[in-house]
Motif scaffolding. Structure first.
Motif, PDB file in Angstrom:
ATOM      1  N   ASP A  68      41.049  56.826  10.818  1.00 54.53           N
ATOM      2  CA  ASP A  68      40.003  57.843  10.971  1.00 54.53           C
ATOM      3  C   ASP A  68      40.109  58.513  12.343  1.00 54.53           C
ATOM      4  N   TYR A  69      40.589  57.750  13.337  1.00 54.05           N
ATOM      5  CA  TYR A  69      40.679  58.297  14.690  1.00 54.05           C
ATOM      6  C   TYR A  69      41.686  59.434  14.793  1.00 54.05           C
ATOM      7  N   ALA A  70      42.589  59.532  13.815  1.00 57.20           N
ATOM      8  CA  ALA A  70      43.536  60.653  13.811  1.00 57.20           C
ATOM      9  C   ALA A  70      42.814  61.995  13.724  1.00 57.20           C
ATOM     10  N   GLU A  71      41.600  61.974  13.191  1.00 59.31           N
ATOM     11  CA  GLU A  71      40.819  63.207  13.075  1.00 59.31           C
ATOM     12  C   GLU A  71      40.433  63.773  14.443  1.00 59.31           C
ATOM     13  N   LEU A  72      40.540  62.951  15.474  1.00 54.87           N
ATOM     14  CA  LEU A  72      40.199  63.422  16.825  1.00 54.87           C
ATOM     15  C   LEU A  72      41.348  64.167  17.501  1.00 54.87           C
ATOM     16  N   THR A  73      42.533  64.149  16.913  1.00 54.65           N
ATOM     17  CA  THR A  73      43.706  64.723  17.572  1.00 54.65           C
ATOM     18  C   THR A  73      43.508  66.180  18.002  1.00 54.65           C
ATOM     19  N   PRO A  74      43.084  67.088  17.099  1.00 58.89           N
ATOM     20  CA  PRO A  74      42.918  68.485  17.533  1.00 58.89           C
ATOM     21  C   PRO A  74      41.916  68.637  18.675  1.00 58.89           C
ATOM     22  N   LEU A  75      40.807  67.904  18.604  1.00 64.71           N
ATOM     23  CA  LEU A  75      39.778  67.991  19.651  1.00 64.71           C
ATOM     24  C   LEU A  75      40.329  67.506  20.994  1.00 64.71           C
ATOM     25  N   LEU A  76      40.966  66.351  20.994  1.00 71.71           N
ATOM     26  CA  LEU A  76      41.471  65.786  22.242  1.00 71.71           C
ATOM     27  C   LEU A  76      42.581  66.644  22.838  1.00 71.71           C
ATOM     28  N   ALA A  77      43.432  67.201  21.980  1.00 70.30           N
ATOM     29  CA  ALA A  77      44.492  68.086  22.471  1.00 70.30           C
ATOM     30  C   ALA A  77      43.900  69.349  23.080  1.00 70.30           C
ATOM     31  N   ASP A  78      42.886  69.894  22.430  1.00 71.04           N
ATOM     32  CA  ASP A  78      42.206  71.104  22.895  1.00 71.04           C
ATOM     33  C   ASP A  78      41.572  70.875  24.271  1.00 71.04           C
ATOM     34  N   VAL A  79      40.807  69.794  24.377  1.00 74.12           N
ATOM     35  CA  VAL A  79      40.100  69.508  25.626  1.00 74.12           C
ATOM     36  C   VAL A  79      41.078  69.106  26.728  1.00 74.12           C
ATOM     37  N   ARG A  80      42.119  68.360  26.372  1.00 77.22           N
ATOM     38  CA  ARG A  80      43.139  67.982  27.364  1.00 77.22           C
ATOM     39  C   ARG A  80      43.783  69.225  27.964  1.00 77.22           C
ATOM     40  N   SER A  81      44.068  70.207  27.119  1.00 75.75           N
ATOM     41  CA  SER A  81      44.674  71.451  27.596  1.00 75.75           C
ATOM     42  C   SER A  81      43.742  72.165  28.565  1.00 75.75           C
ATOM     43  N   GLU A  82      42.455  72.203  28.249  1.00 74.78           N
ATOM     44  CA  GLU A  82      41.493  72.876  29.132  1.00 74.78           C
ATOM     45  C   GLU A  82      41.372  72.138  30.462  1.00 74.78           C
ATOM     46  N   ILE A  83      41.297  70.805  30.412  1.00 77.67           N
ATOM     47  CA  ILE A  83      41.180  70.006  31.634  1.00 77.67           C
ATOM     48  C   ILE A  83      42.397  70.231  32.530  1.00 77.67           C
ATOM     49  N   ARG A  84      43.592  70.216  31.929  1.00 75.93           N
ATOM     50  CA  ARG A  84      44.816  70.374  32.713  1.00 75.93           C
ATOM     51  C   ARG A  84      44.939  71.786  33.279  1.00 75.93           C
ATOM     52  N   SER A  85      44.445  72.788  32.540  1.00 75.41           N
ATOM     53  CA  SER A  85      44.513  74.167  33.025  1.00 75.41           C
ATOM     54  C   SER A  85      43.672  74.367  34.274  1.00 75.41           C
ATOM     55  N   LYS A  86      42.688  73.490  34.470  1.00 75.35           N
ATOM     56  CA  LYS A  86      41.834  73.550  35.661  1.00 75.35           C
ATOM     57  C   LYS A  86      42.385  72.712  36.808  1.00 75.35           C
ATOM     58  N   GLY A  87      43.548  72.093  36.575  1.00 75.50           N
ATOM     59  CA  GLY A  87      44.156  71.278  37.616  1.00 75.50           C
ATOM     60  C   GLY A  87      43.454  69.961  37.834  1.00 75.50           C
ATOM     61  N   ILE A  88      42.720  69.499  36.823  1.00 75.69           N
ATOM     62  CA  ILE A  88      41.958  68.256  36.942  1.00 75.69           C
ATOM     63  C   ILE A  88      42.758  67.104  36.365  1.00 75.69           C
ATOM     64  N   THR A  89      42.850  66.010  37.114  1.00 72.21           N
ATOM     65  CA  THR A  89      43.498  64.797  36.639  1.00 72.21           C
ATOM     66  C   THR A  89      42.464  63.692  36.560  1.00 72.21           C
ATOM     67  N   LEU A  90      42.381  63.070  35.397  1.00 70.81           N
ATOM     68  CA  LEU A  90      41.402  62.007  35.186  1.00 70.81           C
ATOM     69  C   LEU A  90      42.109  60.678  34.974  1.00 70.81           C
ATOM     70  N   ALA A  91      41.450  59.601  35.367  1.00 64.78           N
ATOM     71  CA  ALA A  91      41.997  58.266  35.136  1.00 64.78           C
ATOM     72  C   ALA A  91      42.147  58.031  33.637  1.00 64.78           C
ATOM     73  N   THR A  92      43.237  57.374  33.257  1.00 58.74           N
ATOM     74  CA  THR A  92      43.468  57.131  31.832  1.00 58.74           C
ATOM     75  C   THR A  92      42.345  56.286  31.230  1.00 58.74           C
ATOM     76  N   ASP A  93      41.787  55.362  32.013  1.00 59.97           N
ATOM     77  CA  ASP A  93      40.677  54.553  31.516  1.00 59.97           C
ATOM     78  C   ASP A  93      39.445  55.404  31.236  1.00 59.97           C
ATOM     79  N   HIS A  94      39.261  56.480  31.998  1.00 54.17           N
ATOM     80  CA  HIS A  94      38.095  57.337  31.773  1.00 54.17           C
ATOM     81  C   HIS A  94      38.204  58.032  30.418  1.00 54.17           C
TER      82      HIS A  94
END
Length: 243
Positions: free
Chosen positions: A157-183
């Motif tokens: 079921d967690y595979a359903e999160l792939t588009p959302l996580l990819a979308d948000v990851r792209s936005e976070i990275r475009s802002k130059g933000i790096t987050l801890a993997t645990d976060h």
């Protein structure tokens, strides 16, 4: 995203070149050594772990920057640098020599990507999101490996999160933000999944972004996420109370 062909590769006694000797480079080196590879590290500086492996003659360390020709004898190569110019040069040589290459966190330069892996005895289970979300791949690994934070949903079921996580990851990275993997792990929750499964993508996206941004400018120690540690502590507490 490319359609990756899943495979397990025998690297025993084969030359595997790792460019970069920081924490990520060390992680790659250790995993290759666990599979009996012959490892060469190329980096002007390395961390304590890689240095110790070199001093023990478990790896060969070339104390310098990458240069053309370094992949001549390589079976596979891994670039663990944050220098785009160097990564592109490595990718060009790998293509010319037909060497399998993984460039950490730069999917479009890779010819193979490293999945998250859960191992027990002779059984290995690998999970990949095709590079879309390393955090989700890790979530799969932890659930397979017996994470203390249980889920009320079937694993896939967690595979359903792939588009959302990819979308948000792209936005976070475009802002130059790096987050801890645990976060990231702390923010991938059953509630988030249920919101997506209910078709409320916008709400899920807003919630995920809000939760992730709590990791910016927080008072957590380097490499430690208080939110994730608290979630694990609560899970262990619940497990202890029910036993």
């Amino acid at each position: 995203m490319p359609a990756y062909y899943p495979a397990f590769i025998d690297v025993k006694n084969r030359c595997c070149v790792v460019i970069g000797g920081g924490n990520i480079g060390e992680e790659k080196v250790v995993k290759l050594l666990d599979c009996d590879a012959s490892v060469v590290v190329i980096s002007p500086e390395v961390n304590e772990g890689v240095s110790s492996l070199a001093n023990d003659d478990r790896i060969v360390w070339h104390k310098r920057e990458y240069q053309a020709g370094d992949l001549e004898d390589a079976f596979i190569a891994i670039a663990a640098t944050d220098d785009n110019k160097v990564n592109r040069a490595i990718a060009a040589e790998a293509k010319e020599r037909n060497v399998l290459l993984n460039v950490v966190d730069v999917t479009h330069l890779c010819t193979f990507i490293a999945p998250s892996v859960a191992i027990r005895g002779d059984v290995t289970v690998a999970a990949s999101t095709g590079g879309a979300s390393p955090a989700l791949a890790r979530k799969f690994r932890e659930l397979l490996d017996g994470s203390p934070i249980e889920s009320s949903h079937p694993l896939m079921d967690y595979a359903e999160l792939t588009p959302l996580l990819a979308d948000v990851r792209s936005e976070i990275r475009s802002k130059g933000i790096t987050l801890a993997t645990d976060h990231w792990q702390a923010c991938i929750t059953d509630n988030l999944l249920e919101t997506v499964l209910d078709g409320r993508y916008g709400e899920a996206r807003s919630t995920l972004l809000d939760d992730l941004m709590k990791g910016v400018g927080c008072e957590c120690e380097s490499g430690v996420c208080k939110m994730w540690e608290e979630k694990k502590a609560l899970a262990y507490s619940k497990a202890g109370a029910s036993s």
